[in-house]
Design a protein around this motif. Sequence first.
Motif, PDB file in Angstrom:
ATOM      1  N   ARG A 275       0.828  -1.205   0.000  1.00 48.82           N
ATOM      2  CA  ARG A 275       0.000   0.000   0.000  1.00 48.82           C
ATOM      3  C   ARG A 275       0.865   1.259   0.000  1.00 48.82           C
ATOM      4  NH1 ARG A 275      -2.820  -2.598   4.148  1.00 48.82           N
ATOM      5  NH2 ARG A 275      -2.038  -1.063   5.643  1.00 48.82           N
ATOM      6  N   LEU A 312      -6.802   3.745  -2.670  1.00 53.38           N
ATOM      7  CA  LEU A 312      -7.434   3.355  -1.417  1.00 53.38           C
ATOM      8  C   LEU A 312      -8.568   2.361  -1.623  1.00 53.38           C
ATOM      9  CD1 LEU A 312      -7.552   6.828   0.387  1.00 53.38           C
ATOM     10  CD2 LEU A 312      -5.977   4.930   0.790  1.00 53.38           C
ATOM     11  N   GLU A 424      -3.328   4.885   5.480  1.00 56.97           N
ATOM     12  CA  GLU A 424      -4.383   5.427   4.628  1.00 56.97           C
ATOM     13  C   GLU A 424      -4.787   6.821   5.096  1.00 56.97           C
ATOM     14  OE1 GLU A 424      -6.518   1.233   3.297  1.00 56.97           O
ATOM     15  OE2 GLU A 424      -7.223   2.262   5.099  1.00 56.97           O
TER      16      GLU A 424
END
Length: 811
Positions: A275, A312, A424
């Motif tokens: 990520r 995301l 995030e």
Amino acid sequence: MVLWKSILNFFSSVKSGKKDIHNEIIDLLSSNTPAVIYRVRLRPTWKFLYVSNGVFDLLGYTPEEFYNNSNLRKLTVAQEDHDKLNQFFEYPPNTKAIIRLRFVHKNGSTIHVEHHVFFQENEVTGMVLDVTEKVLSENKLKESEERLVVALQTTGVAIWEWDIETSVVTWKNSVEDVFGVNPGIINENIQSYFSLIHPEDKEHFLETISSALKSSDHYLAEHRIIDKTGSIRWIEAYAQIFRDPSGKTIRWLGTLRNITDRQMREIENRELYDRTRLQSQSIVELALSEAFYGGDLNSSLHLILKIAAEVLNVCRSSVWMFREDYSSLDCLFMYDNLTQNFLSNDFRLISSEVPIYFQSILNGRVLVSNDVINDSRTIEFQESYSKQVGLKSIMDASIRVKGKIVGIFSIESLRETRVWKSDEVMFAGLLADQVAISIINSERKQTEDQIKLLNKNLERMIEERTLQLKMTNKDLSSTLENLSKTQNQLILSEKMASLGQLIAGIAHEINNPIGTIKASLELIRSSKSNDPLMGSVIPNFLENIDEDLYNLSLDFYNYGLSIRDIPTGMNRRRALAHLQEILSIYEFTNLFHLSEKLVDIGITAIPDRFNTLLKQSFSQDLIHYLCDKIFEEKNYESIEYSIGRVSSLVRSLKNFTHIDKFGEKTTFDIKDSIETVITLFYSKLKQGIEVIKRFDRIPSIACFPDDLMQLWTNLIQNAIQAMEFKGTLEIAAWQEKSGKSVIVEIIDSGKGIKDEYKDKIFQPFFTTKSLGEGSGLGLDICKKIVESHNGKISFESSPGRTCFRVELPIS
């Protein structure tokens, strides 16, 4: 066996006299056999007929004491073993038997002995061996094994042993706790264990065992099982294979460990790494986007919203702006990731209707809500917004321009709740900063457009006035011509003054987000281990490798970092094919993916000194891990370099109207500076542009390095745009024959420069690009940089070939 037969033969001879008996015993024991030999009459009364002299060494009694006292047979046997001895002497005639007993020495100590006995009619012939040390050793081994079993039970490890001849599996401790299955599921049949292995893992696991049977004496593997709750458990299986002298497998001894928690942590950390890497790449690509730095606000916001939704993996992303008095929050753009369309922006939140939400936004950086329905900060707009769109979870990051909150960047999860992760949340904040930068870039562009319009009007007014003066008095043409030149200089001075004020403001605003990005990068890098190969998650194979292999891995890591040249076009395809051929030799799987990783970090061949890295059982995971580490560090370096480039660009813009340099030049390698710029444009070059480099051996020169980096950036960027991102880019550098200067040529295969523009391309503010696509200052800056180095810049252009030539003095 020969000794035993001799003893039987001896005692079976009824003709031997006492003297003969003594002599034969002497001969029989001449071999120093560590045993006591005896003969006993059982009926009508117990009597020792013969006891060898070794009984004194064993028990401290002489043979005569046994002859004279039959009760010594009871006194010398431990009380606890009397019944055992009595039962033993009830064996029928012509029977052989062995028994272990405890004897009591004359001094009171206990001795462990082993009886080998042959029963005859009313008589017994026997041999006693001292096995005390053997028994004590066996007891210690048993205690050690019991302690090991207890220890392994506390650490969640099951031990098993498989006897191949009997096909019986013995479990040393409870395997049910490790596997999480009901008692009785695992039994002495090895198939009861194999049947629990996950179907997707069974074939690979059996192949691992088969390979170990052929070429090794052990195996170590991981597989999954499904426990009684239906959950997946990860098991680490290790087994040692024992063979007889002929090589035949006779038994297996193994352990099973529950590694589910470790495996899940590794999976979670790999997901975090993936990520963050994707987030970093998206930020870099956004920074290099022409729409972003060109000031196109709508296109920039569209791009940022798409990046947010895709990276995301959310349903919606949107930008909302506050009214000047903060009375409401209006949706400016909203992107739907499911349909990949931009939706109607008629949503509005009124401050008086959602005061708690407004207060939370204005007082914080990012509002994070995993459950908007039950969150006190977001429950207010349940009726007016949440129910309409099916909103479940949200992240709202404030957009700040010049220290003032002007809006929010919103990330929305619909229909299902989402637990937002810390990375995030940070990424949402970074995207909000990019929105703020886009707004600043748009304002800058609008200011530039206004200046251009004012300049055009001013030029038009001057031309009209000049024409009137010419028509009024032709005799003053000479004077008017001089006046025109003076006026042009005045125009340029006014442009430079206005541009200087604009750049000063822009530089101030750009420096703020640059500082934020740099601080974030320093924070990320400071959190890493001093060891470049270590991180928050250390792979199991990296913990267990020896020092030499670890140092070789570190050498491979540094080798990858040292490579700056990333192949493109045909060279890239050749490198991929070569690497796949090498990796296939070492039986790697997924060759294309791993070779892609190696080429992306510049490795086109693997030197022989790293062959040891390719021969390990975990080599594929190790090479993947090293590639990711190298790619990660190069990303950090690219971000750090880009920050420096932006800072340098800001300084260059601020000094544009005062191009004269202060300070001393430094010695710098031209080839390295060009390679660095090519690396920065790699994402644009690798798709449709073939790069051809011809670098001769050239010396370093005294220069202003930042300015040269700006020079190559402008020229290569112009070449890429001229080819419309498809074609051939050729870069050559060599030392001029006289040895006094270095020549650099940048050649593109674009459509070329029209003849009517060739005399104007170095003029400030002249551009052939559409409004908003270029400022007309790029080549003018290039010219001033070259002149500040006492060099020369020129060009040749025709359809299909344009060459810019830069000549720089060596000293």
